[in-house]
Design an enzyme around this catalytic site. Sequence first.
Site, PDB file in Angstrom:
ATOM      1  N   ASN A 194     -11.558   8.889 -12.848  1.00 15.19           N
ATOM      2  CA  ASN A 194     -11.384   8.996 -11.198  1.00 15.19           C
ATOM      3  C   ASN A 194      -9.654   9.833 -11.189  1.00 15.19           C
ATOM      4  OD1 ASN A 194      -9.694   8.984  -8.404  1.00 15.19           O
ATOM      5  ND2 ASN A 194     -10.104   6.514  -8.872  1.00 15.19           N
ATOM      6  N   ASP A 227       5.649  -2.443  -0.494  1.00 17.25           N
ATOM      7  CA  ASP A 227       5.018  -3.192  -1.664  1.00 17.25           C
ATOM      8  C   ASP A 227       4.689  -4.459  -1.113  1.00 17.25           C
ATOM      9  OD1 ASP A 227       3.847  -5.020  -3.459  1.00 17.25           O
ATOM     10  OD2 ASP A 227       4.289  -3.809  -4.643  1.00 17.25           O
ATOM     11  N   GLU A 286     -15.057  -0.201  -7.577  1.00 12.32           N
ATOM     12  CA  GLU A 286     -14.895   0.776  -7.456  1.00 12.32           C
ATOM     13  C   GLU A 286     -16.405   1.585  -8.076  1.00 12.32           C
ATOM     14  OE1 GLU A 286     -11.476   1.295  -5.946  1.00 12.32           O
ATOM     15  OE2 GLU A 286     -12.599   2.565  -4.512  1.00 12.32           O
ATOM     16  N   ARG A 314       2.080   4.311   5.309  1.00  9.37           N
ATOM     17  CA  ARG A 314       1.203   4.636   6.560  1.00  9.37           C
ATOM     18  C   ARG A 314       1.089   4.286   7.645  1.00  9.37           C
ATOM     19  NH1 ARG A 314      -4.264   6.255   3.252  1.00  9.37           N
ATOM     20  NH2 ARG A 314      -3.264   6.202   1.344  1.00  9.37           N
ATOM     21  N   ARG A 369     -15.141  10.271  -9.481  1.00 11.72           N
ATOM     22  CA  ARG A 369     -15.088   9.637  -8.309  1.00 11.72           C
ATOM     23  C   ARG A 369     -13.833  10.581  -7.387  1.00 11.72           C
ATOM     24  NH1 ARG A 369     -10.296   6.630  -5.572  1.00 11.72           N
ATOM     25  NH2 ARG A 369     -11.189   6.293  -3.012  1.00 11.72           N
ATOM     26  N   GLY A 398      -3.652   1.472   0.648  1.00 17.10           N
ATOM     27  CA  GLY A 398      -4.431   1.896   1.853  1.00 17.10           C
ATOM     28  C   GLY A 398      -5.140   0.986   2.050  1.00 17.10           C
ATOM     29  N   ASN A 412      -5.442 -10.903  -2.963  1.00 14.80           N
ATOM     30  CA  ASN A 412      -4.220 -11.525  -4.014  1.00 14.80           C
ATOM     31  C   ASN A 412      -2.919 -12.452  -2.881  1.00 14.80           C
ATOM     32  OD1 ASN A 412      -4.924 -11.082  -6.444  1.00 14.80           O
ATOM     33  ND2 ASN A 412      -4.343  -9.436  -5.851  1.00 14.80           N
ATOM     34  N   HIS A 421     -12.742   5.115   1.324  1.00 18.53           N
ATOM     35  CA  HIS A 421     -12.951   3.910   0.392  1.00 18.53           C
ATOM     36  C   HIS A 421     -14.500   3.151   0.632  1.00 18.53           C
ATOM     37  CE1 HIS A 421      -8.421   2.721   2.028  1.00 18.53           C
ATOM     38  NE2 HIS A 421      -8.088   3.071   0.288  1.00 18.53           N
ATOM     39  N   LEU A 453      -7.321  -4.181   1.723  1.00 18.01           N
ATOM     40  CA  LEU A 453      -6.567  -4.391   1.769  1.00 18.01           C
ATOM     41  C   LEU A 453      -5.448  -4.125   0.634  1.00 18.01           C
ATOM     42  CD1 LEU A 453      -6.642  -7.290   4.737  1.00 18.01           C
ATOM     43  CD2 LEU A 453      -6.600  -4.872   4.821  1.00 18.01           C
TER      44      LEU A 453
HETATM   45  P1  ADP Z   1      -3.735   0.829  -4.213  1.00 17.85           P
HETATM   46  O1  ADP Z   1      -4.846   0.872  -3.046  1.00 17.85           O
HETATM   47  O2  ADP Z   1      -2.769   1.607  -4.238  1.00 17.85           O
HETATM   48  O3  ADP Z   1      -5.119   0.848  -5.299  1.00 17.85           O
HETATM   49  P2  ADP Z   1      -4.014  -1.983  -4.501  1.00 17.85           P
HETATM   50  O4  ADP Z   1      -5.698  -2.369  -3.870  1.00 17.85           O
HETATM   51  O5  ADP Z   1      -3.547  -2.281  -5.882  1.00 17.85           O
HETATM   52  O6  ADP Z   1      -3.531  -0.380  -4.151  1.00 17.85           O
HETATM   53  O7  ADP Z   1      -2.644  -3.475  -3.727  1.00 17.85           O
HETATM   54  C1  ADP Z   1      -1.541  -2.701  -3.684  1.00 17.85           C
HETATM   55  C2  ADP Z   1      -1.222  -4.051  -2.619  1.00 17.85           C
HETATM   56  O8  ADP Z   1      -1.340  -5.187  -3.108  1.00 17.85           O
HETATM   57  C3  ADP Z   1       0.321  -3.465  -2.782  1.00 17.85           C
HETATM   58  O9  ADP Z   1       1.123  -3.753  -1.352  1.00 17.85           O
HETATM   59  C4  ADP Z   1       1.239  -4.868  -3.675  1.00 17.85           C
HETATM   60  O10 ADP Z   1       1.691  -5.226  -3.021  1.00 17.85           O
HETATM   61  C5  ADP Z   1      -0.242  -6.404  -3.093  1.00 17.85           C
HETATM   62  N1  ADP Z   1      -0.225  -7.626  -4.127  1.00 17.85           N
HETATM   63  C6  ADP Z   1      -0.888  -7.452  -5.365  1.00 17.85           C
HETATM   64  N2  ADP Z   1      -0.844  -8.915  -5.680  1.00 17.85           N
HETATM   65  C7  ADP Z   1      -0.820  -9.046  -4.976  1.00 17.85           C
HETATM   66  C8  ADP Z   1       0.003 -10.183  -4.366  1.00 17.85           C
HETATM   67  N3  ADP Z   1      -0.553 -11.637  -5.702  1.00 17.85           N
HETATM   68  N4  ADP Z   1       0.548 -10.611  -3.472  1.00 17.85           N
HETATM   69  C9  ADP Z   1       0.473 -10.244  -2.589  1.00 17.85           C
HETATM   70  N5  ADP Z   1      -0.270  -9.018  -2.445  1.00 17.85           N
HETATM   71  C10 ADP Z   1      -0.177  -8.456  -3.443  1.00 17.85           C
END
Ligand code: ADP
Length: 393
Positions: free
Chosen positions: A7, A279, A380, A237, A90, A208, A331, A178, A205
């Site tokens: 990727n 974040d 993925e 975004r 990818r 992105g 999460n 996605h 979620l």
């Molecule tokens: P990407 O789209 O870059 O692959 P990810 O799927 O890793 O992103 O998701 C990143 C998001 O997930 C961030 O907004 C991060 O804050 C959120 N995140 C990760 N762990 C937790 C958690 N334990 N509680 C709340 N949000 C979380």
Amino acid sequence: MKILVVNAGSSSLKYQLFDMSDKSVLAKGNCERIGIDGLITHKCPGKPDYKINADFPDHRAAIKLVLSLLTDKELGVIESIDEIKAVGHRFAHGGEIKKSSVLGEDEVKYLQSIVDINPLHGPPALSGFMACKEVMPNANHVGVFDTSYYSSVEKHAYVYPIPYEYYEKYKIRRYGFHGTSHRYVAGEAMKLLGNENAKIITCHLGNGSSITATVNGKAIDTSMGFTPQDGVPMGTRSGAIDPTIVTYIMKTENVSPEEAEKIINSKGGLLGVSGVSSDCRDIRAAAREGNERAKLAIKILYHNIKKIIGSYIAEMNGVDALVFTAGIGENDKALREEVLTDMEYLGIEFDKEANDNVKGFADITKKGSKVKVFVIPTNEEYMIALDTQALTK
Ligand code: ADP
């Protein structure tokens, strides 16, 4: 058969080496800061993690180092590069390519021709592929495109209500993104339900975010559009907004189209509203301390997720399962609760205790809930490895 999944991003190259005989991951890692200085993290089960600064002027140098680690006497997991029979690449954007394909001359030419509608992901993904092809000329190279899951979406759902000539001339249409993640988690949900004809809404979620409606294993609609800017509000975004806001900002702030695009792409979403961070964890922390804009950003997020879920239930005339996946979906239990509260009318009986104790795969609805809600960690890379294997046999 050993399959390497690659990727490639603009300054990174993530990889996973699969042994398809038992579907295990032999090694995985990430080359970061390509073209800047270089940092590689390499992990193999049962061996110490390896992290060093390295010199990667380009993707070619990065993949060469990855291969030397994979075949290293101490850190490695294979004897020779020739054991890697195929490489799955990818691609976030495959334009109108309908399914995963062996990357021949025609496919590469087509991918080069759509770089103008995919300027961020297209060039690095192609450089990553070229570099791998050069250092592994004997392997079968397969492209897996996030967009191809949406080849089943019907024209009325992908043509925008703008002058039709723009669709014909410039292929301005909903592509969706996605798709590999949605395809994987929708497939897992169908297995959990024991129903291949189920109506499923998958919520990916993360930084992105996108939401997809699937019926009979085929996508019928999705929230991302011509670009990954459409749909749910994201880290930076805006997601879907009244398009006239963009031209109004250009006029009143006297900014160029590029600057306006940057505003809604990099300064919008959770960051734009909260002023705290992109974040979700930082925003939650700020909201707990009473920051009103952080609280507002979270409300805007779940309000929009609910709206899209509702519209897909209407489109499908019902739903059998909802799925939450990716960083926030897997999460952030509070977000799941906010989205799923007050949905009894739709047949969703949310189980708070189950939601509070999610670890990996989980059902977060009460026994007897007409609609099931699952948390399913996305994978993925595994999906890419499976497609690559199928095209290599
Ligand atoms: P990407 O789209 O870059 O692959 P990810 O799927 O890793 O992103 O998701 C990143 C998001 O997930 C961030 O907004 C991060 O804050 C959120 N995140 C990760 N762990 C937790 C958690 N334990 N509680 C709340 N949000 C979380």
